[in-house]
Design a protein around this motif. Structure first.
Motif, PDB file in Angstrom:
ATOM      1  N   GLU A  37     -32.367  12.017  27.097  1.00 47.20           N
ATOM      2  CA  GLU A  37     -31.789  11.408  28.440  1.00 47.20           C
ATOM      3  C   GLU A  37     -32.344  11.409  29.040  1.00 47.20           C
ATOM      4  O   GLU A  37     -32.465  10.760  30.257  1.00 47.20           O
ATOM      5  CB  GLU A  37     -30.106  12.090  28.458  1.00 47.20           C
ATOM      6  CG  GLU A  37     -29.395  11.228  27.766  1.00 47.20           C
ATOM      7  CD  GLU A  37     -28.713  10.261  27.970  1.00 47.20           C
ATOM      8  OE1 GLU A  37     -28.873   9.325  28.700  1.00 47.20           O
ATOM      9  OE2 GLU A  37     -28.214   9.725  27.287  1.00 47.20           O
ATOM     10  N   PHE A  80     -35.146   9.179  30.639  1.00 51.81           N
ATOM     11  CA  PHE A  80     -34.471   7.811  31.051  1.00 51.81           C
ATOM     12  C   PHE A  80     -33.859   7.925  32.723  1.00 51.81           C
ATOM     13  O   PHE A  80     -32.771   7.916  33.010  1.00 51.81           O
ATOM     14  CB  PHE A  80     -33.550   7.332  30.845  1.00 51.81           C
ATOM     15  CG  PHE A  80     -34.283   7.044  28.702  1.00 51.81           C
ATOM     16  CD1 PHE A  80     -35.249   6.030  28.542  1.00 51.81           C
ATOM     17  CD2 PHE A  80     -34.118   8.155  27.483  1.00 51.81           C
ATOM     18  CE1 PHE A  80     -35.667   5.601  27.107  1.00 51.81           C
ATOM     19  CE2 PHE A  80     -34.472   7.945  26.799  1.00 51.81           C
ATOM     20  CZ  PHE A  80     -35.848   6.354  26.266  1.00 51.81           C
ATOM     21  N   THR A  81     -35.129   8.116  33.617  1.00 51.73           N
ATOM     22  CA  THR A  81     -34.905   8.201  34.901  1.00 51.73           C
ATOM     23  C   THR A  81     -34.666   6.604  34.965  1.00 51.73           C
ATOM     24  O   THR A  81     -35.192   5.915  34.475  1.00 51.73           O
ATOM     25  CB  THR A  81     -35.746   8.551  35.682  1.00 51.73           C
ATOM     26  OG1 THR A  81     -36.809   7.837  35.274  1.00 51.73           O
ATOM     27  CG2 THR A  81     -36.089  10.039  34.936  1.00 51.73           C
ATOM     28  N   LYS A  82     -34.349   6.485  36.503  1.00 50.48           N
ATOM     29  CA  LYS A  82     -34.293   5.042  37.129  1.00 50.48           C
ATOM     30  C   LYS A  82     -35.778   3.942  36.719  1.00 50.48           C
ATOM     31  O   LYS A  82     -35.966   3.135  37.630  1.00 50.48           O
ATOM     32  CB  LYS A  82     -33.285   5.105  38.032  1.00 50.48           C
ATOM     33  CG  LYS A  82     -34.116   5.601  39.157  1.00 50.48           C
ATOM     34  CD  LYS A  82     -33.314   4.913  40.961  1.00 50.48           C
ATOM     35  CE  LYS A  82     -33.773   5.813  42.003  1.00 50.48           C
ATOM     36  NZ  LYS A  82     -33.346   5.710  43.180  1.00 50.48           N
ATOM     37  N   LEU A 106     -31.650   3.719  22.069  1.00 52.84           N
ATOM     38  CA  LEU A 106     -31.215   4.797  23.298  1.00 52.84           C
ATOM     39  C   LEU A 106     -32.644   3.841  24.085  1.00 52.84           C
ATOM     40  O   LEU A 106     -31.994   2.966  25.438  1.00 52.84           O
ATOM     41  CB  LEU A 106     -31.807   6.258  23.840  1.00 52.84           C
ATOM     42  CG  LEU A 106     -31.199   6.782  24.653  1.00 52.84           C
ATOM     43  CD1 LEU A 106     -29.900   7.009  24.613  1.00 52.84           C
ATOM     44  CD2 LEU A 106     -31.771   7.929  24.596  1.00 52.84           C
ATOM     45  N   CYS A 107     -32.972   3.253  23.908  1.00 50.74           N
ATOM     46  CA  CYS A 107     -34.475   2.562  24.458  1.00 50.74           C
ATOM     47  C   CYS A 107     -33.878   0.728  25.666  1.00 50.74           C
ATOM     48  O   CYS A 107     -33.026   0.531  26.010  1.00 50.74           O
ATOM     49  CB  CYS A 107     -35.021   1.983  23.740  1.00 50.74           C
ATOM     50  SG  CYS A 107     -36.765   3.435  24.558  1.00 50.74           S
ATOM     51  N   LYS A 108     -32.610   0.620  23.978  1.00 47.10           N
ATOM     52  CA  LYS A 108     -31.836  -0.534  23.896  1.00 47.10           C
ATOM     53  C   LYS A 108     -30.825  -0.541  24.938  1.00 47.10           C
ATOM     54  O   LYS A 108     -30.003  -1.591  25.635  1.00 47.10           O
ATOM     55  CB  LYS A 108     -31.880  -1.025  22.606  1.00 47.10           C
ATOM     56  CG  LYS A 108     -31.617  -2.962  22.096  1.00 47.10           C
ATOM     57  CD  LYS A 108     -30.416  -2.537  21.131  1.00 47.10           C
ATOM     58  CE  LYS A 108     -29.857  -3.920  21.468  1.00 47.10           C
ATOM     59  NZ  LYS A 108     -29.608  -4.881  19.640  1.00 47.10           N
ATOM     60  N   LEU A 109     -29.955   0.671  24.957  1.00 45.95           N
ATOM     61  CA  LEU A 109     -29.059   0.929  25.856  1.00 45.95           C
ATOM     62  C   LEU A 109     -29.289   0.990  27.193  1.00 45.95           C
ATOM     63  O   LEU A 109     -29.269   0.509  28.643  1.00 45.95           O
ATOM     64  CB  LEU A 109     -28.514   2.037  25.249  1.00 45.95           C
ATOM     65  CG  LEU A 109     -26.747   2.883  25.891  1.00 45.95           C
ATOM     66  CD1 LEU A 109     -26.346   1.347  25.598  1.00 45.95           C
ATOM     67  CD2 LEU A 109     -26.822   3.917  26.180  1.00 45.95           C
ATOM     68  N   LYS A 110     -30.791   1.401  27.315  1.00 48.28           N
ATOM     69  CA  LYS A 110     -31.608   1.628  29.012  1.00 48.28           C
ATOM     70  C   LYS A 110     -31.622   1.028  29.314  1.00 48.28           C
ATOM     71  O   LYS A 110     -32.422   0.534  30.436  1.00 48.28           O
ATOM     72  CB  LYS A 110     -31.991   3.036  28.908  1.00 48.28           C
ATOM     73  CG  LYS A 110     -31.091   4.124  28.509  1.00 48.28           C
ATOM     74  CD  LYS A 110     -30.009   5.307  29.419  1.00 48.28           C
ATOM     75  CE  LYS A 110     -29.561   6.345  28.624  1.00 48.28           C
ATOM     76  NZ  LYS A 110     -28.464   6.636  30.211  1.00 48.28           N
ATOM     77  N   LYS A 111     -32.131  -0.336  28.501  1.00 50.68           N
ATOM     78  CA  LYS A 111     -32.654  -1.651  28.823  1.00 50.68           C
ATOM     79  C   LYS A 111     -34.860  -1.713  28.983  1.00 50.68           C
ATOM     80  O   LYS A 111     -35.267  -1.557  30.727  1.00 50.68           O
ATOM     81  CB  LYS A 111     -32.440  -2.401  29.692  1.00 50.68           C
ATOM     82  CG  LYS A 111     -31.181  -2.684  29.737  1.00 50.68           C
ATOM     83  CD  LYS A 111     -30.737  -3.662  31.214  1.00 50.68           C
ATOM     84  CE  LYS A 111     -28.967  -4.441  30.680  1.00 50.68           C
ATOM     85  NZ  LYS A 111     -28.580  -5.022  31.914  1.00 50.68           N
ATOM     86  N   LYS A 112     -34.885  -0.495  28.430  1.00 55.85           N
ATOM     87  CA  LYS A 112     -36.471  -0.012  28.947  1.00 55.85           C
ATOM     88  C   LYS A 112     -37.331  -0.397  27.134  1.00 55.85           C
ATOM     89  O   LYS A 112     -36.640  -0.619  26.517  1.00 55.85           O
ATOM     90  CB  LYS A 112     -36.190   1.239  28.309  1.00 55.85           C
ATOM     91  CG  LYS A 112     -35.878   2.600  29.958  1.00 55.85           C
ATOM     92  CD  LYS A 112     -36.118   2.046  31.303  1.00 55.85           C
ATOM     93  CE  LYS A 112     -35.113   2.826  32.084  1.00 55.85           C
ATOM     94  NZ  LYS A 112     -35.442   2.170  33.494  1.00 55.85           N
TER      95      LYS A 112
END
Length: 470
Positions: free
Chosen positions: A239, A242-244, A267-273
């Protein structure tokens, strides 16, 4: 074309940021260049004992701007290994930390930048191939004198191809979380500098709290790592990456375990990265192919498709191209990013000894492509193992261990190093000396005591039997 041709255009932007917060703009580097050119002869060989510091990276950049040729090695190599490289390559200059006084005693200090100094040696000048830019070690940790010869065209070509798919721009910022002399980290530095982006130069490790404090504070926009990096991140908490400010993450330097790759992508997909898994080798300047986002799941375990400007294909044992999908063979590549060849001494980089022949590269990997053109690696054809992203030559390890009067036999099993040694030898001594040789954490190394090394009828080591003993 000059390598850092974009510096003037981005002169008012920040290039490097130190751990104490000092920023160096591109125009500051161009100002340093003027003094560097006055004191350092161009077209000469410079040995750079690299470390993750502002001064080390500045000397790298200034050497290129002055059209010098650079040998890049780890400053923490054994002094005997460093001296061996010096005698084989006879560099005109050596860049070293000021505290390394053993170099200062025999060389003439010419220019100081922060905590590093460039020393002029007593070696004569050499006529070196003009297009030659950098020599990178084939194995970053063992101190081998075998280097990969990379030209300006090699690195510019690869850097531009990377920029096409990563879309790095002047608002991006990377962090030095891997060794500077490692081709993957060097590639990250080159792509960011060429784009007018910035680099936070950290000497901290990812297990240190200070690293992550700075990571967040300095608004890092990407995080890059080898499989070991991501294994550690998985333990200490994904986690925190995944900074802003983070836009994407990348992985290269060996195969990432499928479950971890899948978890990271979810996790990337969830965070839109975005997430990129890449394949490369130092010999290819260094990146070859990539796979992105949902394709990581769809084509699980794939190294993707070749990057722009690179051709990749499979050959059988008879050196014939394989055109059918799902048929295993050796993986070959070609392109402007392919090295000029290898060198073992200064004689191999003189103008008379540089071949103009275009090279194709046998990657040393066995694999296939599927119906959609995605490539997969199933094994290695050569005696190479990757440990924490470092390509280690097993023959080199065995040779160096013999220097300690320790006869060991090494094999690669699933990208883990297995060391066989005679039962009369002390395991502690074998471990200690192996660490001296590879200078890497031994968690990925398996030690096996054995009465006798199995041999074939031709009196050669029976690697197949050793493989079955693991």
């Amino acid at each position: 074309m000059e390598f850092f041709y974009s510096f003037k255009k981005n002169k008012n932007k920040t290039a490097l940021i130190s751990e104490n917060g000092k920023e160096y703009k591109f125009k500051d580097i161009l100002d340093l260049e003027k003094n560097f050119k006055k004191k350092i002869e161009k077209d000469q060989l410079i040995l750079l004992l690299a470390n993750n510091s502002i001064s080390s990276i500045l000397f790298y950049i200034l050497s290129i701007l002055n059209q010098n040729k650079i040998i890049l090695i780890d400053e923490n190599l054994n002094i005997t290994e460093i001296e061996k490289i010096i005698m084989l390559y006879k560099p005109r200059y050596i860049v070293s930390k000021i505290k390394k006084s053993h170099f200062e005693m025999t060389q003439k200090p010419v220019l100081k930048i922060l905590d590093s100094i460039i020393l002029k040696t007593k070696f004569k000048t050499h006529k070196l191939k003009k297009d030659l830019l950098i020599l990178l070690p084939t194995s970053g940790s063992t101190g081998s004198s075998k280097f990969v010869k990379l030209s300006k065209k090699n690195i510019i070509s690869n850097t531009k191809s990377i920029l096409k798919y990563l879309k790095i721009n002047s608002d991006d910022r990377a962090i030095t979380n891997m060794p500077f002399y490692y081709s993957y980290m060097l590639s990250i530095i080159n792509t960011h500098l060429l784009s007018g982006a910035s680099i936070f130069v950290s000497n901290k490790t990812i297990i240190e709290k200070k690293f992550w404090n700075e990571f967040k504070k300095k608004k890092i926009t990407s995080f890059n790592g080898v499989p070991y990096t991501w294994e550690v991140i998985n333990r200490i908490g994904k986690e925190k990456i995944f900074t802003k400010h983070i836009n994407y993450i990348t992985q290269a330097g060996g195969k990432l375990e499928n479950n971890l790759a899948n978890n990271l992508y979810q996790l990337c997909k969830l965070k839109k990265k975005d997430m990129y898994i890449m394949y490369g080798q130092t010999e290819a300047s260094p990146r070859i192919s990539y796979i992105k986002n949902e394709n990581i799941i769809k084509y699980q375990g794939s190294i993707g498709k070749p990057i722009d400007g690179v051709k990749m294909w499979i050959e059988n044992k008879n050196s014939k191209k394989i055109f059918k999908p799902n048929v295993k063979g050796e993986i070959f590549i070609s392109g402007e990013n392919i090295m000029m060849g290898y060198s073992s001494s200064v004689e191999d980089i003189k103008i008379t000894n540089i071949s103009k022949k275009k090279l194709k590269l046998n990657t040393g990997d066995i694999g296939y492509f599927n119906e959609d053109g995605f490539f997969y690696i199933t094994g290695r054809s050569s005696r190479i193992v990757k440990i924490y992203g470092n390509r280690i030559d097993l023959n080199e390890i065995e040779r160096k261990m013999k220097g300690f009067f320790l006869n060991v036999t090494c094999i690669n099993k699933n990208d883990n190093l297995v060391v066989f040694f005679h039962k009369k030898l002390s395991k502690k001594k074998v471990e200690s000396k192996l660490y001296e040789v590879i200078k890497l954490n031994l968690n990925k190394v398996k030690f096996i005591k054995i009465k006798n090394i199995p041999m074939t009828k031709n009196k050669k080591i029976d690697y197949k039997k050793l493989f079955n003993l693991c």
